[in-house]
Design an enzyme around this catalytic site. Structure first.
Site, PDB file in Angstrom:
ATOM      1  N   HIS A  25       0.835  -1.189   0.000  1.00 29.24           N
ATOM      2  CA  HIS A  25       0.000   0.000   0.000  1.00 29.24           C
ATOM      3  C   HIS A  25       0.877   1.250   0.000  1.00 29.24           C
ATOM      4  O   HIS A  25       1.775   1.371   0.831  1.00 29.24           O
ATOM      5  CB  HIS A  25      -0.895   0.034   1.236  1.00 29.24           C
ATOM      6  CG  HIS A  25      -1.657  -1.239   1.474  1.00 29.24           C
ATOM      7  ND1 HIS A  25      -1.993  -1.672   2.738  1.00 29.24           N
ATOM      8  CD2 HIS A  25      -2.146  -2.171   0.607  1.00 29.24           C
ATOM      9  CE1 HIS A  25      -2.665  -2.816   2.654  1.00 29.24           C
ATOM     10  NE2 HIS A  25      -2.755  -3.143   1.373  1.00 29.24           N
ATOM     11  N   TYR A  44       3.170   2.173  13.547  1.00 29.58           N
ATOM     12  CA  TYR A  44       3.577   3.219  12.608  1.00 29.58           C
ATOM     13  C   TYR A  44       2.917   4.554  12.959  1.00 29.58           C
ATOM     14  O   TYR A  44       1.748   4.625  13.312  1.00 29.58           O
ATOM     15  CB  TYR A  44       3.274   2.837  11.164  1.00 29.58           C
ATOM     16  CG  TYR A  44       1.874   2.389  10.850  1.00 29.58           C
ATOM     17  CD1 TYR A  44       0.967   3.238  10.221  1.00 29.58           C
ATOM     18  CD2 TYR A  44       1.449   1.089  11.163  1.00 29.58           C
ATOM     19  CE1 TYR A  44      -0.317   2.815   9.918  1.00 29.58           C
ATOM     20  CE2 TYR A  44       0.176   0.665  10.859  1.00 29.58           C
ATOM     21  CZ  TYR A  44      -0.709   1.534  10.242  1.00 29.58           C
ATOM     22  OH  TYR A  44      -1.984   1.125   9.941  1.00 29.58           O
TER      23      TYR A  44
END
Length: 469
Positions: free
Chosen positions: A70, A133
């Site tokens: 992605h 993240y």
């Protein structure tokens, strides 16, 4: 956890902007501790100050869980809290590195900065792996993503566990091959004031690439009050403010004063808020009128502002607003000449029509052509020197308006002695309306912009070229 005691360090990859970091991990019999994100230390080491706004954790209980590829429209700081992953990244951005692939194993002692448009994927190598993240934008239904198939033959990622043997979502299995991926364009550049002389010069300099937008005041009115919601600003990287109220004398009237403050100060403050909130670079064009002209030497970027009239005061206020943005370039210039009605064109017309003008000879400065300002802006954005204020004018010996008028007469084949020099007071003695005070010294020091590798063009040579094209 094996890697205790490593120093904080960065390692470049073959994908521009994709950087791996070693993280110091401190452990004892109780477990371990690390600074997973430490802005001051990491930016000092070269990590972009990307301004994270959200922290996400993906927990994976099984070995072989595979996710991606992605490419989101934001930057990511990827690390592992527990466990271990095999990470793979593919550059899906426009440009020569499109399709470049990088892989590395991450455990809690490593992290990686993933720039916008680089495809991100991973495969867990241990049970109970917590993949974390930080991102510098919130999820939005309007955001545009790019995807690549995990099994793409061109990227040829050597997955430790065959894809046929792991858990993958149906969506990830359905992503396109590289040949069918539309490259992610750069962050957008918005040029405001596109209908003006500088706006037209910027279009000539920057071109009409898909990620560059040009907006006139009619198309984007900063004084309308809805600027902060007018765009999905996180998709932008740069705003260039080429619009301004420049009617110096009219600014001394009640109506002009309001318009000058609205365009030159209030609107710039709105842009500064937008740029600050969204991590954008704001390029703002300033003026020699922020000084009173009393200096006996050329003005540097650090000289104190002391504007004389309303126009100069509003430009100084705009400078102060623009400077609050962490990422800003303030371009201070003087005696601007561009495509449209200007002093040089007026003098050429008078020469051709046989009119002998009286021109001010007690103001000193250098001409600056809009093409030169546009070239300097492009240089700063491309080379990325320290943010701040930069003087940008033509190069050469300072001169007067009367001397420039004489040059125009001579270059157009007319007698320069037809130009008569007069004082500023004499020139405006018969003015019907208010007259703004002018700085007598408009010479700007060019040392700082030269230090970035930019060489200003000679003003006289630019004048000659302007009159002969």
């Amino acid at each position: 956890m094996e890697d205790f005691g490593k120093a904080l360090a960065r390692f470049e990859t073959n994908i521009p902007g994709l950087v791996v970091y070693d993280l110091p991990v401190h452990g004892d019999s109780r477990g371990w501790f690390k600074e997973n994100w430490q802005r001051e230390k990491m930016t000092a080491l070269g990590l972009p100050d990307f301004g994270p706004v959200q922290n996400n954790i993906s927990f994976n209980d099984a070995v072989g869980t595979t996710r991606g590829i992605h490419a989101e429209p934001w930057d990511k700081w990827v690390s592992v809290a527990t466990g271990r992953i095999f990470g793979a990244w593919v550059d899906l951005r426009e440009g020569p590195s499109f399709g470049a692939t990088f892989t590395v194993e991450l455990d809690p002692s490593k992290a990686i900065f993933v720039p916008r448009g680089v495809g991100n994927s991973y495969q867990t190598l241990e049970e109970n792996t917590a993949y974390t993240y930080l991102v510098n934008d919130h999820w939005s239904p309007d955001a545009e993503y790019a995807f690549l198939n995990l099994a793409d033959e061109t990227a040829a990622i050597a997955w430790p566990i065959p894809l046929s043997d792991v858990e993958i979502s149906p969506k990830d299995l359905a992503h396109p091959r590289l040949a069918d991926v539309a490259p992610v364009p750069p962050r957008k550049i918005l040029v405001l004031g596109a209908g003006g002389q500088l706006g037209r010069a910027l279009r000539a300099e920057l071109g009409d690439a898909g990620h560059i937008e040009y907006a006139t005041r009619a198309e984007f009115d900063l004084t309308a009050g809805d600027a902060e919601s007018a765009r999905r600003w996180r998709d932008y990287g740069v705003i260039i403010n080429a619009g301004a109220y420049t009617a110096v004398d009219a600014a001394e009237t009640p109506a002009g004063r309001k318009d000058a403050w609205a365009a030159n100060a209030t609107a710039v403050a709105a842009l500064a808020r937008i740029a600050t909130s969204n991590g954008l670079t704001l390029v703002h064009v300033s003026s020699d009128y922020v000084f009173d002209g009393s200096s006996s030497t050329a003005y540097t970027e650090d000289d104190a502002l002391a504007p004389l009239g309303v126009y100069g005061q509003t430009k100084a206020a705009g400078d102060a607003a623009a400077a609050t943005t962490p990422r800003h370039y303030i371009i201070r210039t003087s005696w601007v000449i561009g495509d449209g009605k200007n002093f040089v064109g007026t003098m050429a017309s008078l020469a051709e029509r046989g009119i002998d003008p009286k021109v001010v000879d007690d103001q000193r400065g250098r001409l600056t052509f809009t093409s030169e300002i546009a070239r300097a802006i492009a240089h700063l954005l491309r080379s990325g020197p320290a943010f701040g204020t930069y003087n940008v004018t033509g190069e050469g010996e300072p001169t007067t308006w009367a001397a420039i008028a004489g040059q125009v007469f001579e270059l157009t084949g007319h007698d320069p002695s037809r130009v008569t020099g007069v004082s500023t007071e004499e020139y405006f003695a018969a003015a019907a309306g208010p007259v703004a005070p002018r700085p007598r010294n408009s010479v700007l020091d060019l040392t700082k912009i030269r230090a970035t590798g930019f060489e200003p063009a000679d003003a006289s040579a630019s004048l000659r070229k302007y009159l002969t094209v």
